[in-house]
Enzyme design. Sequence first.
Site, mmCIF file in Angstrom:
data_model
loop_
_atom_site.group_PDB
_atom_site.id
_atom_site.type_symbol
_atom_site.label_atom_id
_atom_site.label_comp_id
_atom_site.label_asym_id
_atom_site.label_seq_id
_atom_site.Cartn_x
_atom_site.Cartn_y
_atom_site.Cartn_z
ATOM 1 N N LYS A 14 15.720 110.826 40.888
ATOM 2 C CA LYS A 14 16.622 109.686 40.630
ATOM 3 C C LYS A 14 16.119 108.417 41.317
ATOM 4 O O LYS A 14 16.055 107.348 40.712
ATOM 5 C CB LYS A 14 18.047 110.016 41.131
ATOM 6 C CG LYS A 14 18.625 111.290 40.550
ATOM 7 C CD LYS A 14 20.028 111.573 41.059
ATOM 8 C CE LYS A 14 20.128 111.823 42.549
ATOM 9 N NZ LYS A 14 19.422 113.044 43.013
ATOM 10 N N ARG A 89 29.261 112.266 42.396
ATOM 11 C CA ARG A 89 28.742 113.590 42.767
ATOM 12 C C ARG A 89 29.801 114.666 42.580
ATOM 13 O O ARG A 89 29.490 115.843 42.747
ATOM 14 C CB ARG A 89 28.324 113.607 44.233
ATOM 15 C CG ARG A 89 27.215 112.648 44.556
ATOM 16 C CD ARG A 89 25.898 113.196 44.064
ATOM 17 N NE ARG A 89 25.080 113.686 45.112
ATOM 18 C CZ ARG A 89 24.128 112.965 45.729
ATOM 19 N NH1 ARG A 89 23.900 111.713 45.380
ATOM 20 N NH2 ARG A 89 23.410 113.509 46.658
ATOM 21 N N ARG A 128 7.808 115.075 49.959
ATOM 22 C CA ARG A 128 8.265 113.686 49.781
ATOM 23 C C ARG A 128 8.026 112.877 51.061
ATOM 24 O O ARG A 128 8.211 113.360 52.161
ATOM 25 C CB ARG A 128 9.760 113.647 49.465
ATOM 26 C CG ARG A 128 10.302 112.207 49.523
ATOM 27 C CD ARG A 128 11.618 112.015 48.873
ATOM 28 N NE ARG A 128 12.675 112.826 49.430
ATOM 29 C CZ ARG A 128 13.890 112.890 48.934
ATOM 30 N NH1 ARG A 128 14.197 112.190 47.866
ATOM 31 N NH2 ARG A 128 14.801 113.653 49.483
ATOM 32 N N ARG A 161 12.186 111.971 55.389
ATOM 33 C CA ARG A 161 13.627 111.784 55.554
ATOM 34 C C ARG A 161 14.186 112.892 56.424
ATOM 35 O O ARG A 161 13.751 114.034 56.329
ATOM 36 C CB ARG A 161 14.296 111.817 54.174
ATOM 37 C CG ARG A 161 14.926 110.509 53.805
ATOM 38 C CD ARG A 161 15.357 110.469 52.376
ATOM 39 N NE ARG A 161 16.465 111.356 52.054
ATOM 40 C CZ ARG A 161 17.083 111.355 50.876
ATOM 41 N NH1 ARG A 161 16.698 110.511 49.935
ATOM 42 N NH2 ARG A 161 18.074 112.171 50.625
ATOM 43 N N ARG A 172 21.599 121.524 50.884
ATOM 44 C CA ARG A 172 21.957 120.506 49.882
ATOM 45 C C ARG A 172 22.027 121.119 48.486
ATOM 46 O O ARG A 172 22.930 120.816 47.710
ATOM 47 C CB ARG A 172 20.930 119.359 49.906
ATOM 48 C CG ARG A 172 21.110 118.467 51.120
ATOM 49 C CD ARG A 172 19.884 117.655 51.428
ATOM 50 N NE ARG A 172 19.600 116.614 50.467
ATOM 51 C CZ ARG A 172 18.445 115.951 50.406
ATOM 52 N NH1 ARG A 172 17.471 116.246 51.245
ATOM 53 N NH2 ARG A 172 18.271 115.006 49.529
HETATM 54 P P1 AP5 Z 1 13.195 111.316 44.462
HETATM 55 O O1 AP5 Z 1 13.053 110.262 43.414
HETATM 56 O O2 AP5 Z 1 13.232 110.894 45.888
HETATM 57 O O3 AP5 Z 1 14.452 112.265 44.097
HETATM 58 P P2 AP5 Z 1 16.007 111.977 44.198
HETATM 59 O O4 AP5 Z 1 16.627 112.620 43.024
HETATM 60 O O5 AP5 Z 1 16.269 110.522 44.421
HETATM 61 O O6 AP5 Z 1 16.284 112.820 45.512
HETATM 62 P P3 AP5 Z 1 17.258 112.501 46.706
HETATM 63 O O7 AP5 Z 1 16.947 113.546 47.761
HETATM 64 O O8 AP5 Z 1 17.173 111.075 47.155
HETATM 65 O O9 AP5 Z 1 18.594 112.778 46.074
HETATM 66 P P4 AP5 Z 1 19.848 113.173 46.788
HETATM 67 O O10 AP5 Z 1 20.780 113.107 45.671
HETATM 68 O O11 AP5 Z 1 19.815 114.457 47.518
HETATM 69 O O12 AP5 Z 1 19.941 112.110 47.986
HETATM 70 P P5 AP5 Z 1 20.826 110.824 48.178
HETATM 71 O O13 AP5 Z 1 20.001 109.859 48.917
HETATM 72 O O14 AP5 Z 1 21.473 110.389 46.915
HETATM 73 O O15 AP5 Z 1 12.019 112.385 44.222
HETATM 74 C C1 AP5 Z 1 11.857 113.481 45.107
HETATM 75 C C2 AP5 Z 1 10.344 113.706 45.336
HETATM 76 O O16 AP5 Z 1 9.750 114.173 44.117
HETATM 77 C C3 AP5 Z 1 9.559 112.434 45.717
HETATM 78 O O17 AP5 Z 1 8.557 112.778 46.613
HETATM 79 C C4 AP5 Z 1 8.961 111.937 44.367
HETATM 80 O O18 AP5 Z 1 7.748 111.221 44.560
HETATM 81 C C5 AP5 Z 1 8.732 113.265 43.641
HETATM 82 N N1 AP5 Z 1 8.897 113.188 42.195
HETATM 83 C C6 AP5 Z 1 9.839 112.453 41.505
HETATM 84 N N2 AP5 Z 1 9.723 112.672 40.180
HETATM 85 C C7 AP5 Z 1 8.704 113.597 40.025
HETATM 86 C C8 AP5 Z 1 8.111 114.226 38.874
HETATM 87 N N3 AP5 Z 1 8.545 113.969 37.617
HETATM 88 N N4 AP5 Z 1 7.121 115.114 39.097
HETATM 89 C C9 AP5 Z 1 6.659 115.392 40.354
HETATM 90 N N5 AP5 Z 1 7.179 114.794 41.494
HETATM 91 C C10 AP5 Z 1 8.188 113.919 41.313
HETATM 92 O O19 AP5 Z 1 21.978 111.386 49.111
HETATM 93 C C11 AP5 Z 1 21.715 111.790 50.440
HETATM 94 C C12 AP5 Z 1 22.983 112.395 51.028
HETATM 95 O O20 AP5 Z 1 24.032 111.405 51.061
HETATM 96 C C13 AP5 Z 1 23.570 113.566 50.222
HETATM 97 O O21 AP5 Z 1 22.979 114.792 50.589
HETATM 98 C C14 AP5 Z 1 25.048 113.484 50.623
HETATM 99 O O22 AP5 Z 1 25.257 114.056 51.908
HETATM 100 C C15 AP5 Z 1 25.288 111.987 50.735
HETATM 101 N N6 AP5 Z 1 25.802 111.357 49.506
HETATM 102 C C16 AP5 Z 1 25.139 110.470 48.712
HETATM 103 N N7 AP5 Z 1 25.905 110.084 47.688
HETATM 104 C C17 AP5 Z 1 27.082 110.737 47.812
HETATM 105 C C18 AP5 Z 1 28.275 110.771 47.043
HETATM 106 N N8 AP5 Z 1 28.403 110.051 45.917
HETATM 107 N N9 AP5 Z 1 29.277 111.575 47.456
HETATM 108 C C19 AP5 Z 1 29.161 112.316 48.589
HETATM 109 N N10 AP5 Z 1 28.059 112.330 49.371
HETATM 110 C C20 AP5 Z 1 27.018 111.542 48.975
#
Ligand code: AP5
Length: 220
Positions: A14, A89, A128, A161, A172
């Site tokens: 994402k 989420r 990552r 991270r 997660r």
């Molecule tokens: P990346 O693009 O970083 O993936 P992502 O989907 O953004 O992963 P996140 O870990 O950021 O998502 P998340 O939902 O867990 O975290 P968030 O910050 O929202 O890609 C991942 C890796 O793969 C990278 O190295 C990239 O280069 C590689 N890659 C990408 N595409 C690829 C492909 N096609 N092929 C190969 N490699 C690829 O949330 C963090 C925390 O905040 C959550 O755990 C939760 O505690 C909290 N939180 C956030 N939002 C909420 C909410 N709405 N409600 C409650 N808690 C929340």
Amino acid sequence: MTVVVLLGAPGAGKGTQAPILAEYLGVPVLASGDLLRAAVTARTPLGTTADRYMSRGQLVPDDTIVDIFLERLAADDAADGAVIDGFPRTVGQAVALDRALAKRGNRVDLALYIDVPEDLLVARMASRRICAANGHVYNIASNPPLEDSICDLDGSPLIQREDDSEATVRARMAQQIPPLNEVVEHYRTTGVLRPVDGLQPIELVTAALLAATDLELGRV
Ligand code: AP5
């Protein structure tokens, strides 16, 4: 106003795709994870609460995130819309978002779901790296920087991270995939869900997301 929600499990891609899609549509990215991490770094009351959940791989409770995120969505820079990364989420968050948009005569126009099997995600997260200054996303296996451990875009060092340790990643997945599946069903029911194969290389995922966007938003 154009509102596109980007859905996917942790590590699905994402954060990699959201800025590209947002630039294409001419709207900002609103990422709930970035908003929460900024609050943790700034040690605000929101950050202190959020950190307790994030460090354990749990979702922050709806009553902690919903109002703050919807307030962010109502800011002037999102008047023409947004690409939303990481929200909703839970179905509770999805309903709150639908209601907030409906009050302004708007709706979620498109929910793009980057679909990647869970067993591949843990390895992706282990390799990552993000840049210390702005969180630009890299992967030492699939998307390395030009110069080792340095961000191509702003020259800051690349770091891991805190919630990317294997134990937290597994937590997660366990805690967050069941509510994600419910959110996916919510948007299937409202008729705006478009799944995209997230197993493809990054450029092909981008192409699929842009093609779905063109088709569904009537841009072609
Ligand atoms: P990346 O693009 O970083 O993936 P992502 O989907 O953004 O992963 P996140 O870990 O950021 O998502 P998340 O939902 O867990 O975290 P968030 O910050 O929202 O890609 C991942 C890796 O793969 C990278 O190295 C990239 O280069 C590689 N890659 C990408 N595409 C690829 C492909 N096609 N092929 C190969 N490699 C690829 O949330 C963090 C925390 O905040 C959550 O755990 C939760 O505690 C909290 N939180 C956030 N939002 C909420 C909410 N709405 N409600 C409650 N808690 C929340």
